[in-house]
Scaffold this active site. Structure first.
Site, short mmCIF file in Angstrom:
data_model
loop_
_atom_site.label_atom_id
_atom_site.label_comp_id
_atom_site.label_asym_id
_atom_site.label_seq_id
_atom_site.Cartn_x
_atom_site.Cartn_y
_atom_site.Cartn_z
CB SER A 94 42.99 55.23 -61.54
OG SER A 94 43.52 55.53 -62.79
CB SER A 151 41.41 57.06 -64.91
OG SER A 151 41.22 55.92 -64.11
CE LYS A 210 37.71 55.40 -63.20
NZ LYS A 210 39.05 54.91 -62.83
N1 GLN Z 1 47.61 56.62 -64.98
C1 GLN Z 1 47.66 55.20 -65.10
C2 GLN Z 1 47.33 54.79 -66.51
O1 GLN Z 1 47.03 55.62 -67.27
C3 GLN Z 1 46.76 54.55 -64.12
C4 GLN Z 1 45.38 54.38 -64.59
C5 GLN Z 1 44.52 53.59 -63.66
O2 GLN Z 1 44.92 53.26 -62.54
N2 GLN Z 1 43.35 53.22 -64.14
O3 GLN Z 1 47.37 53.66 -66.86
#
Ligand code: GLN
Length: 490
Positions: A189, A165, A90
């Site tokens: 994420s 994400s 990532k």
């Molecule tokens: N969807 C969550 C957020 O926007 C989780 C994001 C993540 O785990 N990096 O914060």
């Protein structure tokens, strides 16, 4: 000369394969690292329309594959635990002398000076890193749409989001462009995209894998996680990456248990049944997708049939999880992201007359809308007049959630929940409704609030052919138990 020419068809099907199968095929001369890398490079080409990769490390991956093939030939006993594993990373994970941008214009042109500890450990065990994949900007989002490179698409249905994400990490495995992928999980994420794409997604205990070299979103929540075809590969990757690191004081120095050959004996075969808790009221909430609700209850029945105990419990703080998470993570993000000032990293405005304008314009130009929204929210909840009302309160809520979670996990082996209340939605659907998107994190955030490990497993598709995931959480540092149980379920 390689043992096989590039053109020869691979004699194993790499999609949905695990490392042990790949290694077996290499050792029995059915394929080579070079051939595997070439296969994945072709897959990457074929899946360009999904917008998975920001950068493909084509030449170096090929070169490394040839070197590894040589190593096997010269000294078969010297090969590492991840020999033949091709990995995508990532775009929030540092890899020395490679670009890293967190899906953001603000890091445009920035090259990492060092590798994340996790990456170093993978390379030391002979893994091959094939490229850097898309993600939501600074890992903030649930759809991969906040990236400055545009959205990644779900390979199950390209009109749908892959989740976020780490959306592109999930699709990179789903589309068969690599064997495993590294993502990061602050509030779901890794697990939510795994569920949306039909993959395995594992978030370890906070402090199990070093965060050194992981670009920070919310430091007390962030963990590197794994997306894979199999539980077995998640276990192997975790074992290699986990463990103490002098560069991350929050990384635990507990010894790393070997996760290899995990065997949780099924009650049907005379083993101990697991005791599993689930939140009945959440599953019956009107916001739950009917298909997911049905699959989850069916799954619960299946577990019971196999001799496990599955019981409803009350989790009275569920409604407070999302508000507290978004107060705390935006607060931490506003502080973490203050380092992107136009001076030290990446993008600098061309139009400033003085130092204040450099900061202001560089940040205005460099950050996208979602990141700005979170920096502003985080700055607000930390401001003198509102600190106690929001930040302190949210910390107190976090403590209550931690305490209740541990209380449940003292009585039960695992907590079961759907990974997401809905399947993957249409690209664009939630773009203008951030709160609706935040609420969809309801089942994943608990593990990050409590710092516990969690895994999302694919349990089939809904009527529209979209993947559905089920999630299990365990107590801190109980990865081995969690993985053994998950491996037994397949
Ligand atoms: N969807 C969550 C957020 O926007 C989780 C994001 C993540 O785990 N990096 O914060």
């Amino acid at each position: 000369m390689p043992r096989h020419s590039y053109k020869k068809e691979l004699s194993i099907n790499l999609k949905h394969t695990s490392h042990s199968q790949v290694l077996q095929a290499i050792k029995t001369d059915q394929t080579t690292c070079e051939q595997i890398v070439n296969h994945y490079l072709t897959k990457i080409e074929e899946s360009r329309h999904l917008n998975i990769y920001i950068e493909v490390f084509e030449e170096e991956a090929k070169k490394r594959a040839i070197e590894l093939d040589q190593k096997l030939q010269n000294d078969p006993d010297s090969i590492g635990k991840l020999f033949g594993v091709v990995i995508s990373i990532k775009d929030v994970i540092c890899y020395e002398d490679h670009k890293v941008t967190a899906g953001s214009k603000i890091l445009n042109g920035f090259t990492s000076l060092f590798s994340a500890t996790a990456v170093e450990r993978l390379l030391a065990e002979d893994a091959i890193i094939i490229g850097r994949v898309n993600c939501d900007e600074f890992a903030m989002g649930s759809t991969n749409e906040t990236s400055c490179y545009g959205p990644t698409r779900n390979a199950a249905d390209p009109s749908k989001v892959p989740g976020g994400s780490s959306g592109a990490s999930a699709v990179s495995v789903q589309a068969g462009t690599c064997l495993v992928s590294l993502g990061s999980d602050t509030g779901g994420s890794v697990r939510q995209p795994a569920a949306f794409c039909g993959m395995v997604g594992m978030k370890p205990t906070y402090g199990r894998i070093s965060r050194y070299g992981l670009l920070a979103y919310a430091s007390s929540f962030d963990q590197i996680g794994i997306l894979s075809n199999s539980v077995e590969d998640a276990a192997l990757m975790l074992e290699v990456m986990a463990g103490a690191d002098d560069f991350d004081a929050t990384c635990s120095d507990r010894p790393v248990e070997s996760n290899a050959n995990t065997t949780f004996v099924s009650p049907l075969a005379g083993g101990r049944g697991a005791k599993i808790a689930y939140y009945d009221s959440a599953l019956n909430h009107p916001g739950m997708d009917e298909g997911i609700k049905k699959s989850t209850f069916n799954f619960i029945e299946k577990l019971k049939d196999r001799g496990h105990t599955v019981e409803p419990v009350e989790f009275e703080h569920l409604d407070y999880i999302i508000p507290a998470y978004y107060v705390l993570t935006t607060a931490e993000a506003s502080s973490n992201l203050s380092r992107y000032d136009g001076i030290r990293f990446g993008h600098r405005t061309a139009e400033a007359d003085n130092i204040h304008e450099v900061y202001k314009k560089s940040r205005t130009e460099g950050f996208g809308a979602e990141v700005k929204r979170r920096i502003m929210l985080g700055t607000f909840v930390l401001s003198a007049g509102f600190y106690d009302a929001y930040y302190t309160k949210a910390q107190q809520v976090r403590r209550l959630i931690q305490d209740r979670t541990r209380e449940i996990l003292q009585e039960y082996d695992f907590i079961l929940a759907p990974t997401s209340p809905t399947p993957a939605w249409d690209i664009g659907k939630m773009r203008d409704d951030p709160v609706a998107m935040y609420l969809a994190d309801i089942f994943t955030v608990q593990a990050n609030m409590a710092g516990i490990p969690a895994i999302s497993l694919p349990i089939g598709n809904n009527v529209d052919g979209l993947p559905i995931g089920i999630q299990f959480m365990a107590d801190k540092f109980e990865e081995k138990k969690l993985l053994e149980f998950a491996a037994m379920l397949k």
